[in-house]
Design a protein around this motif. Sequence first.
Motif, PDB file in Angstrom:
ATOM      1  N   LYS A 118       0.932  -1.412   0.030  1.00 23.80           N
ATOM      2  CA  LYS A 118       0.185  -0.071  -0.008  1.00 23.80           C
ATOM      3  C   LYS A 118       0.887   1.139  -0.594  1.00 23.80           C
ATOM      4  O   LYS A 118       0.998   2.261  -0.939  1.00 23.80           O
ATOM      5  CB  LYS A 118      -1.243  -0.180   1.240  1.00 23.80           C
ATOM      6  N   CYS A 119       2.155   0.896   0.471  1.00 27.15           N
ATOM      7  CA  CYS A 119       2.831   2.178   1.391  1.00 27.15           C
ATOM      8  C   CYS A 119       3.830   2.477   0.681  1.00 27.15           C
ATOM      9  O   CYS A 119       4.895   1.331   0.522  1.00 27.15           O
ATOM     10  CB  CYS A 119       3.261   2.759   2.239  1.00 27.15           C
ATOM     11  N   LYS A 179       2.159   7.269  -6.926  1.00 29.24           N
ATOM     12  CA  LYS A 179       1.924   7.794  -5.821  1.00 29.24           C
ATOM     13  C   LYS A 179       2.894   6.511  -4.060  1.00 29.24           C
ATOM     14  O   LYS A 179       1.669   7.103  -3.099  1.00 29.24           O
ATOM     15  CB  LYS A 179       0.030   7.098  -5.507  1.00 29.24           C
ATOM     16  N   ALA A 180       4.121   7.060  -4.287  1.00 25.88           N
ATOM     17  CA  ALA A 180       4.521   6.909  -3.162  1.00 25.88           C
ATOM     18  C   ALA A 180       4.316   8.037  -2.078  1.00 25.88           C
ATOM     19  O   ALA A 180       3.854   9.382  -2.249  1.00 25.88           O
ATOM     20  CB  ALA A 180       5.777   6.958  -4.237  1.00 25.88           C
ATOM     21  N   GLU A 181       4.556   7.720  -0.977  1.00 28.67           N
ATOM     22  CA  GLU A 181       4.519   8.858   0.182  1.00 28.67           C
ATOM     23  C   GLU A 181       5.893   9.608   0.736  1.00 28.67           C
ATOM     24  O   GLU A 181       5.598  10.526   1.039  1.00 28.67           O
ATOM     25  CB  GLU A 181       4.307   7.844   1.473  1.00 28.67           C
ATOM     26  N   LEU A 182       7.036   9.063   0.412  1.00 29.25           N
ATOM     27  CA  LEU A 182       7.787   9.674   0.636  1.00 29.25           C
ATOM     28  C   LEU A 182       9.135   9.703   0.740  1.00 29.25           C
ATOM     29  O   LEU A 182       9.505   7.855  -0.006  1.00 29.25           O
ATOM     30  CB  LEU A 182       8.415   8.769   2.378  1.00 29.25           C
ATOM     31  N   VAL A 183      10.184  10.572   0.316  1.00 27.34           N
ATOM     32  CA  VAL A 183      11.614  10.047  -0.274  1.00 27.34           C
ATOM     33  C   VAL A 183      12.378  10.982   0.778  1.00 27.34           C
ATOM     34  O   VAL A 183      12.379  11.922   1.378  1.00 27.34           O
ATOM     35  CB  VAL A 183      11.548  11.009  -1.636  1.00 27.34           C
ATOM     36  N   ASP A 201       1.044  19.873  -3.334  1.00 29.86           N
ATOM     37  CA  ASP A 201       0.841  18.882  -4.009  1.00 29.86           C
ATOM     38  C   ASP A 201       0.242  17.942  -2.824  1.00 29.86           C
ATOM     39  O   ASP A 201       1.318  17.041  -2.445  1.00 29.86           O
ATOM     40  CB  ASP A 201       1.258  18.729  -5.181  1.00 29.86           C
ATOM     41  N   GLN A 202      -1.175  18.036  -2.731  1.00 28.27           N
ATOM     42  CA  GLN A 202      -1.564  17.232  -1.212  1.00 28.27           C
ATOM     43  C   GLN A 202      -1.457  16.090  -1.172  1.00 28.27           C
ATOM     44  O   GLN A 202      -1.667  15.002  -0.750  1.00 28.27           O
ATOM     45  CB  GLN A 202      -3.060  17.143  -1.111  1.00 28.27           C
ATOM     46  N   ASN A 203      -1.045  15.094  -2.505  1.00 24.07           N
ATOM     47  CA  ASN A 203      -1.163  13.963  -3.152  1.00 24.07           C
ATOM     48  C   ASN A 203       0.141  13.780  -3.074  1.00 24.07           C
ATOM     49  O   ASN A 203       0.602  12.239  -3.803  1.00 24.07           O
ATOM     50  CB  ASN A 203      -2.086  13.212  -4.153  1.00 24.07           C
ATOM     51  N   GLY A 204       1.251  14.245  -3.140  1.00 22.67           N
ATOM     52  CA  GLY A 204       2.326  15.265  -3.894  1.00 22.67           C
ATOM     53  C   GLY A 204       3.165  13.668  -2.582  1.00 22.67           C
ATOM     54  O   GLY A 204       3.038  13.256  -2.357  1.00 22.67           O
ATOM     55  N   ILE A 205       4.766  14.339  -3.135  1.00 20.92           N
ATOM     56  CA  ILE A 205       5.602  13.384  -2.751  1.00 20.92           C
ATOM     57  C   ILE A 205       6.417  14.191  -0.981  1.00 20.92           C
ATOM     58  O   ILE A 205       6.624  15.717  -1.298  1.00 20.92           O
ATOM     59  CB  ILE A 205       6.512  13.071  -3.161  1.00 20.92           C
ATOM     60  N   GLU A 265       1.815  13.880  11.354  1.00 16.75           N
ATOM     61  CA  GLU A 265       1.369  12.699  10.578  1.00 16.75           C
ATOM     62  C   GLU A 265       1.212  12.474   9.523  1.00 16.75           C
ATOM     63  O   GLU A 265       0.211  13.472   9.348  1.00 16.75           O
ATOM     64  CB  GLU A 265      -0.022  11.895  12.083  1.00 16.75           C
ATOM     65  N   TYR A 266       1.398  11.490   8.627  1.00 18.33           N
ATOM     66  CA  TYR A 266       1.237  11.498   7.007  1.00 18.33           C
ATOM     67  C   TYR A 266       0.135   9.552   7.081  1.00 18.33           C
ATOM     68  O   TYR A 266       1.009   8.950   7.481  1.00 18.33           O
ATOM     69  CB  TYR A 266       2.337  11.121   6.607  1.00 18.33           C
ATOM     70  N   GLN A 267      -0.614  10.287   6.044  1.00 18.24           N
ATOM     71  CA  GLN A 267      -1.398   8.975   5.838  1.00 18.24           C
ATOM     72  C   GLN A 267      -1.035   8.677   4.423  1.00 18.24           C
ATOM     73  O   GLN A 267      -0.245   9.656   3.372  1.00 18.24           O
ATOM     74  CB  GLN A 267      -3.181   8.731   5.742  1.00 18.24           C
ATOM     75  N   CYS A 268      -0.984   7.229   3.959  1.00 20.57           N
ATOM     76  CA  CYS A 268      -0.921   6.880   2.957  1.00 20.57           C
ATOM     77  C   CYS A 268      -1.520   7.107   1.351  1.00 20.57           C
ATOM     78  O   CYS A 268      -2.960   7.086   2.444  1.00 20.57           O
ATOM     79  CB  CYS A 268      -0.580   4.984   2.971  1.00 20.57           C
ATOM     80  N   HIS A 269      -1.059   7.409   0.545  1.00 13.96           N
ATOM     81  CA  HIS A 269      -1.756   8.023  -0.407  1.00 13.96           C
ATOM     82  C   HIS A 269      -3.747   6.099  -0.439  1.00 13.96           C
ATOM     83  O   HIS A 269      -2.521   5.338  -0.491  1.00 13.96           O
ATOM     84  CB  HIS A 269      -1.255   8.125  -2.112  1.00 13.96           C
TER      85      HIS A 269
END
Length: 308
Positions: A183-184, A216-220, A241-245, A304-308
């Motif tokens: 998922k993430c 739709k990756a979460e983190l770099v 971008d709220q849906n960005g990385i 706190e971040y949520q997975c896309h």
Amino acid sequence: MQPLVRNPRLAIPVAAGAALALVGGVALWSAADRADAAPGRAAGGFTVAAAGDIAEKCTASDSGCEHPRTAALVRQMNPAFVITMGDNQYDKARLKDFQRYYDTSWGAFKDKTHPIAGNHETYDPDGELAGYKAYFGSIAYPEGKSYYSYDQGNWHFIALDSNSLNSTQLDWLKADLAANSSKCVAAYWHHPLFSSGEHGNSPVGRPAWKLLHDAKAELVLNGHDHHYERFAPQDPDGRADQNGIVELLAGMGGANPYAIEEVQPNSEKRITDTFGVVKLNFTDTGFSWELVGTDGKTKDSSPEYQCH
């Protein structure tokens, strides 16, 4: 406590019998023996320790040497595994330097470290990445390449070599993302696409960012500039971008700090003149982290971040 989930060839053996010492008042375990305690876990997930730009040519006997102190933090965190974001060893990253310096501190976690190479690993007079490959072996080359991926829980981790982000590696990344069922997604390499530090932005990472953003990756995570910086979610062109990385730059593992030169858009926090380790907390649905300094104090906490 559930074990790490990963490709069989990436299994991490854990040895027993580490020895305790004190460095600057902080507990440090010797590299002669490896970490033997059970992996640390966040509630409902797992914990990872991360930093880049680590081992200057010094040891704990040198009062100004920082990488033994950051290694002590890793030991206290007791993470499931360790991520290093390049420039693991200075200055030319020869095998003998890895053995004399890195191995005396962060080497304690070698068997559960997922490293990538930085630019200093390319300076080895015995050949580009020669000392890095000789020291880490299949840990850094689990698929016979300087880039690879692995899984833990509901997360897919991708380790890239930004010294050679060419079409071959990008084709591999595209195929890896297409085959991923987690998922993430988190990825890491040395040269940051966005940085407010002395090196500044490194466009070499933009093609990888685009592939990760499309997936739709979460983190770099990156290193290279010797400071700490976190960014709000953004796209490969630096637009919010709220849906960005989310980018996390954590080049404060032991090398001399760099100054902040030009603050980039979407940069939310910058800290320099601080050595430390990022404690990443992953759950099945999201992530967060804290930057812990060598004085043991939390210097910054992420949202706190949520997975896309």
